[in-house]
Write a protein that holds these residues in place. Structure first.
Motif, PDB file in Angstrom:
ATOM      1  N   GLY A 135      46.298  27.445 -56.401  1.00 35.98           N
ATOM      2  CA  GLY A 135      45.866  26.927 -55.112  1.00 35.98           C
ATOM      3  C   GLY A 135      45.912  25.412 -55.098  1.00 35.98           C
ATOM      4  N   LEU A 136      45.265  24.812 -54.091  1.00 39.64           N
ATOM      5  CA  LEU A 136      45.239  23.359 -53.924  1.00 39.64           C
ATOM      6  C   LEU A 136      46.641  22.766 -53.933  1.00 39.64           C
ATOM      7  N   PHE A 137      47.463  23.212 -53.000  1.00 41.22           N
ATOM      8  CA  PHE A 137      48.862  22.790 -52.970  1.00 41.22           C
ATOM      9  C   PHE A 137      49.041  21.393 -52.351  1.00 41.22           C
ATOM     10  N   ARG A 138      49.969  20.636 -52.929  1.00 36.34           N
ATOM     11  CA  ARG A 138      50.338  19.334 -52.382  1.00 36.34           C
ATOM     12  C   ARG A 138      51.859  19.250 -52.379  1.00 36.34           C
ATOM     13  N   PHE A 139      52.418  18.893 -51.220  1.00 30.17           N
ATOM     14  CA  PHE A 139      53.874  18.840 -51.074  1.00 30.17           C
ATOM     15  C   PHE A 139      54.322  17.401 -50.802  1.00 30.17           C
ATOM     16  N   TRP A 140      55.510  17.086 -51.245  1.00 28.99           N
ATOM     17  CA  TRP A 140      56.104  15.793 -50.914  1.00 28.99           C
ATOM     18  C   TRP A 140      57.618  15.860 -51.111  1.00 28.99           C
ATOM     19  N   GLU A 141      58.255  14.841 -50.627  1.00 32.47           N
ATOM     20  CA  GLU A 141      59.724  14.788 -50.690  1.00 32.47           C
ATOM     21  C   GLU A 141      60.160  13.458 -51.303  1.00 32.47           C
ATOM     22  N   GLU A 142      61.135  13.512 -52.177  1.00 31.88           N
ATOM     23  CA  GLU A 142      61.684  12.311 -52.787  1.00 31.88           C
ATOM     24  C   GLU A 142      63.180  12.242 -52.491  1.00 31.88           C
ATOM     25  N   VAL A 143      63.654  11.046 -52.229  1.00 31.43           N
ATOM     26  CA  VAL A 143      65.080  10.845 -51.959  1.00 31.43           C
ATOM     27  C   VAL A 143      65.694  10.102 -53.137  1.00 31.43           C
ATOM     28  N   ARG A 144      66.733  10.692 -53.677  1.00 30.13           N
ATOM     29  CA  ARG A 144      67.423  10.084 -54.806  1.00 30.13           C
ATOM     30  C   ARG A 144      68.909   9.959 -54.506  1.00 30.13           C
ATOM     31  N   ILE A 145      69.530   9.011 -55.168  1.00 38.38           N
ATOM     32  CA  ILE A 145      70.970   8.810 -55.003  1.00 38.38           C
ATOM     33  C   ILE A 145      71.718   9.643 -56.041  1.00 38.38           C
ATOM     34  N   VAL A 146      72.686  10.403 -55.557  1.00 34.79           N
ATOM     35  CA  VAL A 146      73.536  11.165 -56.468  1.00 34.79           C
ATOM     36  C   VAL A 146      74.567  10.205 -57.056  1.00 34.79           C
ATOM     37  N   ILE A 147      74.509  10.008 -58.357  1.00 38.94           N
ATOM     38  CA  ILE A 147      75.361   9.019 -59.014  1.00 38.94           C
ATOM     39  C   ILE A 147      76.837   9.276 -58.757  1.00 38.94           C
ATOM     40  N   GLU A 148      77.232  10.557 -58.807  1.00 38.25           N
ATOM     41  CA  GLU A 148      78.645  10.888 -58.682  1.00 38.25           C
ATOM     42  C   GLU A 148      79.217  10.550 -57.311  1.00 38.25           C
ATOM     43  N   THR A 149      78.406  10.746 -56.260  1.00 40.79           N
ATOM     44  CA  THR A 149      78.908  10.558 -54.897  1.00 40.79           C
ATOM     45  C   THR A 149      78.337   9.320 -54.216  1.00 40.79           C
ATOM     46  N   GLY A 150      77.190   8.849 -54.699  1.00 35.74           N
ATOM     47  CA  GLY A 150      76.538   7.721 -54.048  1.00 35.74           C
ATOM     48  C   GLY A 150      75.752   8.113 -52.812  1.00 35.74           C
ATOM     49  N   ASP A 151      75.693   9.410 -52.517  1.00 33.13           N
ATOM     50  CA  ASP A 151      74.989   9.889 -51.328  1.00 33.13           C
ATOM     51  C   ASP A 151      73.513  10.158 -51.647  1.00 33.13           C
ATOM     52  N   PRO A 152      72.629   9.983 -50.648  1.00 37.11           N
ATOM     53  CA  PRO A 152      71.207  10.296 -50.864  1.00 37.11           C
ATOM     54  C   PRO A 152      70.987  11.807 -50.863  1.00 37.11           C
ATOM     55  N   GLU A 153      70.040  12.239 -51.657  1.00 35.35           N
ATOM     56  CA  GLU A 153      69.718  13.663 -51.739  1.00 35.35           C
ATOM     57  C   GLU A 153      68.202  13.823 -51.686  1.00 35.35           C
ATOM     58  N   SER A 154      67.749  14.690 -50.777  1.00 32.34           N
ATOM     59  CA  SER A 154      66.310  14.929 -50.637  1.00 32.34           C
ATOM     60  C   SER A 154      65.888  16.079 -51.548  1.00 32.34           C
ATOM     61  N   ILE A 155      64.829  15.841 -52.304  1.00 33.73           N
ATOM     62  CA  ILE A 155      64.307  16.871 -53.197  1.00 33.73           C
ATOM     63  C   ILE A 155      62.842  17.097 -52.853  1.00 33.73           C
ATOM     64  N   GLU A 156      62.474  18.351 -52.584  1.00 31.62           N
ATOM     65  CA  GLU A 156      61.102  18.701 -52.215  1.00 31.62           C
ATOM     66  C   GLU A 156      60.350  19.220 -53.436  1.00 31.62           C
ATOM     67  N   TYR A 157      59.091  18.793 -53.536  1.00 32.75           N
ATOM     68  CA  TYR A 157      58.261  19.184 -54.671  1.00 32.75           C
ATOM     69  C   TYR A 157      56.941  19.791 -54.183  1.00 32.75           C
ATOM     70  N   VAL A 158      56.331  20.565 -55.058  1.00 29.37           N
ATOM     71  CA  VAL A 158      54.992  21.085 -54.808  1.00 29.37           C
ATOM     72  C   VAL A 158      54.187  20.939 -56.094  1.00 29.37           C
ATOM     73  N   GLU A 159      52.921  20.626 -55.929  1.00 28.68           N
ATOM     74  CA  GLU A 159      51.988  20.570 -57.056  1.00 28.68           C
ATOM     75  C   GLU A 159      50.865  21.550 -56.772  1.00 28.68           C
ATOM     76  N   TRP A 160      50.486  22.323 -57.779  1.00 29.68           N
ATOM     77  CA  TRP A 160      49.373  23.250 -57.590  1.00 29.68           C
ATOM     78  C   TRP A 160      48.443  23.211 -58.802  1.00 29.68           C
ATOM     79  N   THR A 161      47.253  23.781 -58.589  1.00 33.01           N
ATOM     80  CA  THR A 161      46.243  23.871 -59.635  1.00 33.01           C
ATOM     81  C   THR A 161      45.948  25.335 -59.906  1.00 33.01           C
ATOM     82  N   LYS A 162      45.724  25.662 -61.146  1.00 36.82           N
ATOM     83  CA  LYS A 162      45.389  27.035 -61.502  1.00 36.82           C
ATOM     84  C   LYS A 162      43.935  27.299 -61.156  1.00 36.82           C
ATOM     85  N   ILE A 163      43.695  28.292 -60.337  1.00 36.74           N
ATOM     86  CA  ILE A 163      42.348  28.611 -59.882  1.00 36.74           C
ATOM     87  C   ILE A 163      41.514  29.148 -61.050  1.00 36.74           C
TER      88      ILE A 163
END
Length: 204
Positions: A22-50
């Motif tokens: 439970g206790l979920f936290r979401f966020w998004e990070e944008v990183r550059i793909v080295i091979e193409t130089g294009d931005p890539e969005s990566i979504e993450y979640v953090e949770w805690t064990k109840i």
């Protein structure tokens, strides 16, 4: 080989113990793909064990949790729990912990609620879902009995919800039946009206 994601998730839920997180936290990070130089969005979640006083936190990529059933990669066990919170986050809505708040469990000891709160157990369902062999580790008088009462409360809630669904279904069927009868009566009335002079003349 194609795998139906809904059936696959149902199978996972049936065959494996539901993770207590439970206790979920979401966020998004944008990183550059080295091979193409294009931005890539990566979504993450953090949770805690109840129920763990050490508050262990886990961070995962959404794409890994979701899997890709069409390519034979089933969703992770945690995805069934994370997904509703993820969808709420994507639509800009806040989703509270799943289940019934302790405030709705009339007669529960406030000291027990405080104890469970420290273990990140915020709903009656979450308390009832704690495995029996772990309940004894919760330092509170008669905690096993409270655990039994929580499971009874959850079962009764489920029964009331099922009954309410059945009653709602019955009400819809009655309304549909009334509408059908009214339509039939309207058609019958139209057929029984005496023919107008014009209709009689045309019939002659």
């Amino acid at each position: 080989m194609y795998m139906d994601p809904s059936n696959l998730q149902d199978e996972i839920n049936r065959t494996e113990e539901r993770p207590q997180i439970g206790l979920f936290r979401f966020w998004e990070e944008v990183r550059i793909v080295i091979e193409t130089g294009d931005p890539e969005s990566i979504e993450y979640v953090e949770w805690t064990k109840i129920g763990d006083r050490n508050e262990p936190r886990t961070v995962e990529k959404i794409v890994r949790l979701r899997g890709n059933p069409s390519r034979g990669r089933p969703p992770a066990r945690e995805w069934a729990i994370v997904e509703p919170h993820y969808k709420a986050w994507k639509t800009g809505q806040e989703r509270t912990e799943d289940g019934t708040a302790f405030s709705e469990w009339k007669g529960v000891d406030p000291k027990l609620v405080h104890c469970l709160d420290e273990l990140h157990i915020y709903t009656v369902e979450a308390f009832a879902a704690v495995p029996s062999h772990q309940v004894s580790s919760i330092k509170f008088p008669n905690v096993s009995r409270w655990h039994e009462l929580a499971k009874k409360f959850v079962a009764e809630q489920a029964g009331r919800e099922e009954l309410q669904q059945e009653l709602s279904k019955r009400d819809r069927e009655i309304e549909e039946m009334k509408a059908t009868i009214a339509e039939m009566q309207s058609e019958q009335t139209a057929k029984s009206k005496p023919a107008s002079r014009k209709q009689k003349k045309e019939a002659a």
